[in-house]
Design a protein around this motif. Structure first.
Motif, short mmCIF file in Angstrom:
data_model
loop_
_atom_site.label_atom_id
_atom_site.label_comp_id
_atom_site.label_asym_id
_atom_site.label_seq_id
_atom_site.Cartn_x
_atom_site.Cartn_y
_atom_site.Cartn_z
N ASP A 289 9.42 13.26 1.84
CA ASP A 289 10.50 12.30 1.57
C ASP A 289 10.56 11.87 0.11
N GLN A 290 9.68 12.42 -0.73
CA GLN A 290 9.73 12.00 -2.14
C GLN A 290 9.96 13.16 -3.09
N MET A 291 10.45 14.28 -2.57
CA MET A 291 10.65 15.42 -3.45
C MET A 291 11.86 15.20 -4.35
N LYS A 292 11.74 15.66 -5.58
CA LYS A 292 12.81 15.41 -6.55
C LYS A 292 13.98 16.40 -6.37
N SER A 293 13.64 17.69 -6.18
CA SER A 293 14.70 18.69 -6.12
C SER A 293 15.59 18.48 -4.89
N GLN A 294 16.88 18.33 -5.13
CA GLN A 294 17.79 18.04 -4.02
C GLN A 294 17.83 19.19 -3.02
N LYS A 295 17.78 20.43 -3.56
CA LYS A 295 17.86 21.60 -2.68
C LYS A 295 16.66 21.60 -1.73
N LEU A 296 15.48 21.37 -2.33
CA LEU A 296 14.27 21.36 -1.51
C LEU A 296 14.30 20.17 -0.54
N ARG A 297 14.79 19.05 -1.02
CA ARG A 297 14.87 17.86 -0.17
C ARG A 297 15.68 18.16 1.10
N ASP A 298 16.82 18.84 0.91
CA ASP A 298 17.68 19.14 2.05
C ASP A 298 16.93 19.99 3.08
N HIS A 299 16.22 21.00 2.55
CA HIS A 299 15.46 21.85 3.45
C HIS A 299 14.37 21.06 4.15
N PRO B 182 0.79 -1.23 0.00
CA PRO B 182 0.00 0.00 0.00
C PRO B 182 0.82 1.28 0.00
N GLU B 183 2.05 1.22 0.49
CA GLU B 183 2.78 2.49 0.63
C GLU B 183 3.44 2.94 -0.67
N HIS B 184 3.39 2.08 -1.71
CA HIS B 184 4.03 2.46 -2.96
C HIS B 184 3.00 2.93 -3.96
N ASP B 185 3.22 4.10 -4.54
CA ASP B 185 2.30 4.59 -5.55
C ASP B 185 2.89 4.32 -6.93
N VAL B 186 4.01 4.98 -7.19
CA VAL B 186 4.68 4.80 -8.47
C VAL B 186 6.01 4.12 -8.20
N VAL B 187 6.33 3.06 -8.96
CA VAL B 187 7.59 2.36 -8.70
C VAL B 187 8.36 2.19 -10.02
N ARG B 188 9.68 2.01 -9.87
CA ARG B 188 10.51 1.72 -11.03
C ARG B 188 10.85 0.24 -11.01
N VAL B 189 10.47 -0.45 -12.05
CA VAL B 189 10.79 -1.88 -12.12
C VAL B 189 11.96 -2.03 -13.09
N LYS B 190 13.01 -2.71 -12.59
CA LYS B 190 14.19 -2.90 -13.43
C LYS B 190 13.91 -3.93 -14.51
N VAL B 191 14.28 -3.66 -15.73
CA VAL B 191 14.18 -4.67 -16.79
C VAL B 191 15.45 -4.60 -17.62
N ASN B 192 15.84 -5.75 -18.16
CA ASN B 192 17.10 -5.78 -18.89
C ASN B 192 17.03 -5.09 -20.24
N GLY B 193 15.86 -5.14 -20.87
CA GLY B 193 15.74 -4.51 -22.18
C GLY B 193 14.29 -4.43 -22.57
N ILE B 194 14.06 -3.75 -23.64
CA ILE B 194 12.69 -3.48 -24.08
C ILE B 194 11.98 -4.77 -24.48
N GLU B 195 12.81 -5.79 -24.82
CA GLU B 195 12.21 -7.08 -25.23
C GLU B 195 11.46 -7.78 -24.10
N GLU B 196 11.72 -7.30 -22.87
CA GLU B 196 11.02 -7.89 -21.71
C GLU B 196 9.65 -7.26 -21.48
#
Ligand SMILES: Nc1ncnc2c1ncn2[C@@H]1O[C@H](COP(=O)(O)OP(=O)(O)OP(=O)(O)O)[C@@H](O)[C@H]1O
Ligand SMILES: [Mg+2]
Length: 344
Positions: free
Chosen positions: A241-251, A46-60
């Motif tokens: 905890d999911q902000m993209k901008s590093q500067k904003l993340r630090d703040h 439940p805590e994941h909304d958008v995830v990156r799934v690793k794949v070796n290539g487009i053929e997968e």
């Protein structure tokens, strides 16, 4: 949104085989290899909304139509059960209810001066402001009856740094609660952000200073530094905890580490629908409408059926549709389709 079937991939080293998802971003090659970005929709817990799934290539990968996806998702072939137990509806309802109870309890503690700083994060229209304001109103009423003097102020929208400094000064006593509701613009201004950091600091003494000369402050007799003893609640849609901008993340990290951080965890479509059902079931959501139970169910079912097309899944949307149901009893679905949904 297109859909994609991942023939063979991994998510956090766990195999993902023959599973279909809504595609957020096409196959991309990053520094650690290829991946596709997909909507989890409860698949990875439940805590994941958008995830990156690793794949070796487009053929997968295989692009699938919506219809194929539904049948294929229903199968969810081969995905190992060990990943994360999928939460049942009842468990999710309990989790959501608990989070909102915590929101109420923490706000109450803030009005009592026991909690000095809290950030509340959650998606739009789920009841963040409502919960906080309800507790504050209760506390103010109670305090009035008890002859005490809790002073609370809800600041909405933007605030200039000097305006923020003045407000903090005005509510700096220990019997004050300041709520910054949807004031995210504070986070992108360095001066305002530093003032907020000072106010949210968990240390015993919170000294706040205005570092430059200001005629406004002088005119109003506000000192250029003072001790802040009030409580602050900061309500936002941002997930710190999911902000993209590093500067904003630090703040944001700096802010987060200073105070209590309550994420309402209503991230998936299912969670949002469950929250709406929960409030409707409690009998409070449509209480101003004089609807019978069948009509309430009709609205909720309409939202459930059209979840993919509604512009937002929220209590606020439920109330908008309820307005239409009340005003256009014979034609409300058509009206809702036009005003509340994305074009087909
Ligand atoms: N527990 C509840 N019972 C009845 N109505 C509620 C409840 N919680 C929220 N609502 C109603 O739902 C609507 C949205 O709630 P609210 O404004 O608190 O959302 P929010 O999370 O603060 O959204 P945003 O992030 O956009 O400010 C409001 O009209 C509010 O009155
Ligand atoms: Mg709000």
């Amino acid at each position: 949104m297109s859909t994609i079937t991942i023939r063979n991939g991994t998510y956090r080293n766990i195999p993902v085989k023959n599973a279909s998802f809504l595609l957020v971003k096409d196959f991309t090659v990053g520094t650690k290899g290829g991946y596709v970005t997909v909507k989890s929709e409860g698949y990875f817990g439940p805590e994941h909304d958008v995830v990156r799934v690793k794949v070796n290539g487009i053929e997968e990968l295989e692009f699938t139509s919506k219809d194929t996806m539904q049948s294929s998702t229903a199968k969810q072939v081969n995905f190992p059960k060990v990943v994360e137990p999928i939460e049942t509806e009842e468990e999710a309802m309990t989790r959501i209810r608990e989070r909102f109870e915590i929101l109420h309890d923490m706000t109450k503690a803030a009005t009592a001066g026991d909690i000095r700083a809290m950030i509340v994060s959650g998606p739009p229209g789920v009841g963040k402001s409502f919960g906080v304001e309800q507790e504050i109103d209760k506390a103010c009423l109670f305090d009035k009856l008890a002859g005490k003097k809790l002073r609370a102020e809800v600041v909405k929208g933007s605030a200039t740094p000097i305006g923020l400094y003045q407000t903090l000064y005005k509510y700096s006593d220990s019997n004050c609660v300041l709520v910054f509701d949807d004031c995210d613009s504070i986070l992108v201004d360095d001066v305002a952000l530093n003032l907020l950091k000072g106010a949210l600091d968990s240390g015993k003494k919170r000294k706040i200073s205005w570092l430059s000369e200001s005629s406004t402050l002088r005119r109003e007799g506000i000192p250029d530094s003072f001790e802040f003893k009030g409580s602050v609640i900061f309500i936002t849609n941002l997930k710190f905890d999911q902000m993209k901008s590093q500067k904003l993340r630090d703040h944001l990290d700096a802010l987060q580490s200073r105070c209590h951080y309550l994420d309402l965890t209503l991230d998936t479509m299912r969670d949002k629908i469950l929250r709406i059902k929960q409030i409707a079931k409690d009998g409070v959501l449509f209480q101003d409408y004089d609807f019978d139970e069948v009509t309430c169910d009709e609205i909720i079912n309409f939202m459930d059926t059209n979840q993919a097309r509604l512009r937002e899944m929220s209590l606020r949307m439920a109330l908008k549709i309820a307005d239409l149901r009340k005003s256009f009893a014979g034609n409300w679905k058509r009206m809702a389709e036009t005003t509340c949904m994305k074009p087909a």
